[in-house]
Write an enzyme that holds these catalytic residues in place. Structure first.
Site, PDB file in Angstrom:
ATOM      1  N   HIS A 159     -38.474 -15.976 -28.933  1.00  0.00           N
ATOM      2  CA  HIS A 159     -37.660 -16.134 -30.472  1.00  0.00           C
ATOM      3  C   HIS A 159     -39.185 -17.335 -30.961  1.00  0.00           C
ATOM      4  O   HIS A 159     -38.909 -19.057 -30.311  1.00  0.00           O
ATOM      5  CB  HIS A 159     -36.832 -16.897 -30.231  1.00  0.00           C
ATOM      6  CG  HIS A 159     -35.767 -17.516 -31.684  1.00  0.00           C
ATOM      7  ND1 HIS A 159     -34.486 -17.502 -31.866  1.00  0.00           N
ATOM      8  CD2 HIS A 159     -36.651 -18.550 -32.306  1.00  0.00           C
ATOM      9  CE1 HIS A 159     -34.371 -17.999 -32.368  1.00  0.00           C
ATOM     10  NE2 HIS A 159     -35.432 -18.688 -32.980  1.00  0.00           N
ATOM     11  N   HIS A 163     -41.293 -18.807 -35.049  1.00  0.00           N
ATOM     12  CA  HIS A 163     -41.340 -19.840 -36.057  1.00  0.00           C
ATOM     13  C   HIS A 163     -42.757 -19.403 -35.936  1.00  0.00           C
ATOM     14  O   HIS A 163     -43.297 -20.617 -35.565  1.00  0.00           O
ATOM     15  CB  HIS A 163     -40.466 -19.822 -36.863  1.00  0.00           C
ATOM     16  CG  HIS A 163     -38.821 -19.946 -36.486  1.00  0.00           C
ATOM     17  ND1 HIS A 163     -38.130 -19.131 -37.003  1.00  0.00           N
ATOM     18  CD2 HIS A 163     -38.159 -20.106 -35.901  1.00  0.00           C
ATOM     19  CE1 HIS A 163     -36.343 -19.601 -37.046  1.00  0.00           C
ATOM     20  NE2 HIS A 163     -37.084 -19.998 -35.565  1.00  0.00           N
ATOM     21  N   LYS A 180     -32.412  -9.958 -36.890  1.00  0.00           N
ATOM     22  CA  LYS A 180     -32.065 -11.013 -36.358  1.00  0.00           C
ATOM     23  C   LYS A 180     -30.681 -11.257 -37.565  1.00  0.00           C
ATOM     24  O   LYS A 180     -30.615 -11.004 -38.866  1.00  0.00           O
ATOM     25  CB  LYS A 180     -33.355 -11.761 -36.905  1.00  0.00           C
ATOM     26  CG  LYS A 180     -33.081 -13.417 -37.049  1.00  0.00           C
ATOM     27  CD  LYS A 180     -32.553 -14.491 -35.283  1.00  0.00           C
ATOM     28  CE  LYS A 180     -31.672 -15.354 -35.378  1.00  0.00           C
ATOM     29  NZ  LYS A 180     -32.661 -16.146 -35.075  1.00  0.00           N
ATOM     30  N   HIS A 238     -28.228 -16.032 -34.357  1.00  0.00           N
ATOM     31  CA  HIS A 238     -27.914 -17.628 -34.916  1.00  0.00           C
ATOM     32  C   HIS A 238     -26.112 -17.699 -34.719  1.00  0.00           C
ATOM     33  O   HIS A 238     -26.044 -16.970 -35.680  1.00  0.00           O
ATOM     34  CB  HIS A 238     -28.942 -18.080 -35.854  1.00  0.00           C
ATOM     35  CG  HIS A 238     -28.899 -19.405 -36.030  1.00  0.00           C
ATOM     36  ND1 HIS A 238     -29.708 -20.556 -36.185  1.00  0.00           N
ATOM     37  CD2 HIS A 238     -27.665 -20.418 -36.713  1.00  0.00           C
ATOM     38  CE1 HIS A 238     -29.535 -21.405 -36.356  1.00  0.00           C
ATOM     39  NE2 HIS A 238     -28.387 -21.068 -36.764  1.00  0.00           N
ATOM     40  N   HIS A 290     -31.029 -19.202 -28.814  1.00  0.00           N
ATOM     41  CA  HIS A 290     -31.218 -20.920 -28.680  1.00  0.00           C
ATOM     42  C   HIS A 290     -29.318 -21.343 -28.508  1.00  0.00           C
ATOM     43  O   HIS A 290     -28.938 -22.561 -29.390  1.00  0.00           O
ATOM     44  CB  HIS A 290     -32.118 -21.534 -30.322  1.00  0.00           C
ATOM     45  CG  HIS A 290     -31.582 -20.807 -31.639  1.00  0.00           C
ATOM     46  ND1 HIS A 290     -30.403 -20.231 -31.733  1.00  0.00           N
ATOM     47  CD2 HIS A 290     -32.264 -20.397 -32.230  1.00  0.00           C
ATOM     48  CE1 HIS A 290     -29.901 -20.034 -32.986  1.00  0.00           C
ATOM     49  NE2 HIS A 290     -31.471 -19.424 -33.691  1.00  0.00           N
ATOM     50  N   ASP A 296     -38.417 -21.263 -29.537  1.00  0.00           N
ATOM     51  CA  ASP A 296     -37.652 -21.267 -30.673  1.00  0.00           C
ATOM     52  C   ASP A 296     -38.551 -22.322 -32.234  1.00  0.00           C
ATOM     53  O   ASP A 296     -37.848 -23.950 -32.628  1.00  0.00           O
ATOM     54  CB  ASP A 296     -35.985 -22.075 -31.243  1.00  0.00           C
ATOM     55  CG  ASP A 296     -35.300 -22.206 -32.575  1.00  0.00           C
ATOM     56  OD1 ASP A 296     -35.791 -21.032 -33.348  1.00  0.00           O
ATOM     57  OD2 ASP A 296     -34.656 -22.542 -32.867  1.00  0.00           O
TER      58      ASP A 296
HETATM   59  C1  NCD Z   1     -35.324 -22.800 -38.157  1.00  0.00           C
HETATM   60  C2  NCD Z   1     -36.597 -23.213 -38.704  1.00  0.00           C
HETATM   61  O1  NCD Z   1     -36.651 -23.732 -39.418  1.00  0.00           O
HETATM   62  O2  NCD Z   1     -36.728 -21.753 -39.501  1.00  0.00           O
HETATM   63  N1  NCD Z   1     -35.298 -24.599 -37.720  1.00  0.00           N
HETATM   64  C3  NCD Z   1     -34.792 -23.931 -36.476  1.00  0.00           C
HETATM   65  O3  NCD Z   1     -34.212 -25.794 -36.243  1.00  0.00           O
HETATM   66  N2  NCD Z   1     -34.204 -23.667 -35.339  1.00  0.00           N
HETATM   67  C4  NCD Z   1     -34.064 -21.974 -38.450  1.00  0.00           C
HETATM   68  C5  NCD Z   1     -33.958 -21.745 -37.321  1.00  0.00           C
HETATM   69  O4  NCD Z   1     -34.004 -21.221 -36.352  1.00  0.00           O
HETATM   70  O5  NCD Z   1     -32.419 -22.019 -37.056  1.00  0.00           O
HETATM   71 ZN    ZN Z   2     -34.902 -19.999 -35.046  1.00  0.00          ZN
END
Ligand code: NCD
Ligand code: ZN
Length: 379
Positions: free
Chosen positions: A39, A41, A125, A162, A200, A273
Site C-alpha cells: 500500500h 501513494h 481500492k 479504506h 492500514h 501507506d
Molecule cells: C492518504 C493520502 O494522502 O493520499 N493519506 C493518509 O493519511 N493515509 C490517503 C489514505 O490512504 O487515506
Molecule cells: Zn493510503
C-alpha cells in the site's frame, strides 16, 4: 515550530520472546528476502519523481494507490500511470508497480475484469466517499456496488478497503471500529468468497476482527501506526507530521498492532501507506493527512520487530505474507540492513505538482536510526 525527533528505539512493549541470539553480539547485518509494499501513494508529476526511487530502492513490488486527481478508474489511465512510475524509477532497481482501480458508484465491472485479464489491475481500492485525500469520487453506498463485488468475488481480484465511516456524527477515533461493524462484516457475509484487505489498520478491534475472520480477509499495517499513538500529534503543540488517516489511536491500540504485526500470523503484512504531501500542505490551517515514510520504512519496521525480540519474524511479515495472500511468487532477490546509526534528514527536497520547490518531512525526521538499508545499486 521545529519538529523534534521522535524517539528512535521504541520501548519493549510486551512479553514477546527475546531474539534467539539474545546475549550474543548483535548481528552487524541482516539479509532479508526482498520485501514488497502492499500500500503506497506514489503521487504524480514532480512529486512522483521525488518519491518513487525511495520505494523502489527497497521494495521489489508495490501496490500503488489510485487516488490521483482525477483518480485512476480505467485500464488506460492505469497503463499510462504505470509508465510514468517506471520512468521515475532509476534503472537497475528491478521495481514493479502493481496498479489498482479506484472504485466509484458507477464503475463498470467489465472494466475491472478486463484490467485484470490484461495484467494491469492487481486489486481495486474502495474509498468511502470523502473519507480521505482525493476520495470525493469514492463510493457513497456499498449496496450500490453489489455487481462489482460479485465480479471481484468471481475473478479473485482483491478488494482493498479504506475502512472508516464518514459520518460526521461518529467520533473520528471510532470510525474504523464502526466501519467494521456497519459495513465490513455485512459485506463479507454477503460475499463470502471476496478477497479483502483491510488497509492500514489502527485499532485492536480491527486486528481482532481480521484474526477471527476467514482466510480471505487480511490487513496491512503501517510503520507509523506501530511507532506512534495519538499523543504524537499533540506533543508540545500541534504536529501535522504525525497526522494521517485513519488517525493514530490510543496506546492500547498501538500495542495490539505491534502484537499482530510481530505475531507471525499470515493475515498481517507490510503496507507503508507512505503518503507524501508538500510541507506547506501539511503545515496549514487545514492540513493534509498523510505521513511520508518511504525513505526509511524497512528500517522503521525493523526497529519495532527488534524491540519485540521478533526480528526473526520480520521477513515473513515484509516479504512472504503479502505475496501469498495475493497469489504472487515470493521475490528471489534480497536486501541487507546494516547495523549502523544514521540520522534521518529533517527535510527532503522535492518539487510540488506545479513544479515549485518544496520540502517533504520524512517519518522519523531528525531521529537517529540504528539500521540502514544497504545501497541496492552498490557494486
Ligand atoms: C492518504 C493520502 O494522502 O493520499 N493519506 C493518509 O493519511 N493515509 C490517503 C489514505 O490512504 O487515506
Ligand atoms: Zn493510503
Amino acid at each position: 515550530m521545529a519538529v523534534a525527533p521522535f524517539p528512535a528505539e521504541p520501548a519493549r512493549t510486551n512479553g514477546a520472546l527475546p531474539d534467539a541470539n539474545a546475549g550474543a553480539e548483535p548481528a552487524r547485518t541482516i539479509s532479508l528476502r526482498r520485501p514488497d509494499d502492499w500500500h503506497v501513494h506514489l503521487r504524480d508529476g514532480p512529486l512522483l519523481q521525488a518519491v518513487a526511487p525511495a520505494t523502489a530502492r527497497c521494495f521489489a513490488r508495490a501496490i500503488v494507490m489510485p487516488n490521483l486527481s482525477p483518480p485512476i478508474t480505467t485500464v488506460a489511465a492505469a497503463v499510462a500511470y504505470r509508465e510514468r512510475i517506471r520512468a521515475a524509477v532509476p534503472d537497475g532497481l528491478g521495481f514493479t508497480p502493481l496498479m489498482t482501480a479506484y472504485l466509484t458508484d458507477t464503475i463498470a465491472p467489465a472494466e475491472l475484469e478486463r484490467g485484470q485479464a490484461e495484467g494491469v489491475f492487481s486489486a481495486c481500492k474502495l474509498y468511502p466517499a470523502n473519507a480521505t485525500t482525493n476520495s470525493a469520487a469514492g463510493v457513497s453506498d456499498l449496496a450500490r456496488l453489489s455487481a462489482v463485488f460479485e465480479t471481484l468475488e468471481r475473478i479473485g481480484l482483491p478488494l482493498l478497503i479504506h475502512g472508516e465511516v464518514t459520518d460526521s456524527e461518529i467520533d473520528i477515533f471510532d470510525r474504523e471500529a464502526v466501519f467494521i461493524e456497519r459495513h465490513l462484516e455485512p459485506l463479507l457475509r454477503r460475499h463470502p468468497g471476496l478477497k479483502v484487505v483491510l488497509e492500514h489498520i489502527t485499532t485492536a478491534e480491527a486486528a481482532d476482527f481480521v484474526r477471527s475472520a476467514g482466510a480471505n480477509l487480511a490487513a496491512t499495517i503501517t510503520p507509523h501506526h506501530l511507532h506512534i499513538n495519538r499523543n504524537a500529534m499533540f506533543r508540545g503543540g500541534l504536529r501535522p507530521d504525525f497526522y494521517c488517516l485513519p488517525v493514530a489511536k490510543r496506546e492500547r491500540h498501538r500495542l495490539a498492532l505491534v502484537a499482530a504485526a510481530t505475531s507471525g500470523n499470515p493475515k498481517f503484512f507490510l503496507g507503508t501507506d507512505s503518503a507524501p504531501h508538500p510541507r506547506q500542505a501539511k503545515e496549514a490551517a487545514c492540513g493534509c493527512a498523510g505521513i511520508y515514510n518511504a525513505p526509511f520504512a524497512i528500517e522503521s519496521y525493523a526497529m519495532v520487530f527488534k524491540a519485540e525480540g521478533q526480528l526473526g519474524r520480520l521477513e515473513a511479515f515484509a516479504s512472504e505474507h503479502g505475496p501469498r495472500f495475493y497469489g504472487l511468487p515470493l521475490n528471489g532477490d534480497s536486501i541487507t540492513l546494516v547495523r549502523e546509526a544514521h540520522t534521518v534528514p529533517p527535510r527532503i527536497h522535492a518539487n510540488d505538482a506545479a513544479g515549485v520547490a518544496t520540502t517533504l518531512v520524512p517519518f522519523h525526521a531528525g531521529a537517529v536510526l540504528p539500521w540502514r538499508l544497504a545501497d541496492p545499486l552498490a557494486p
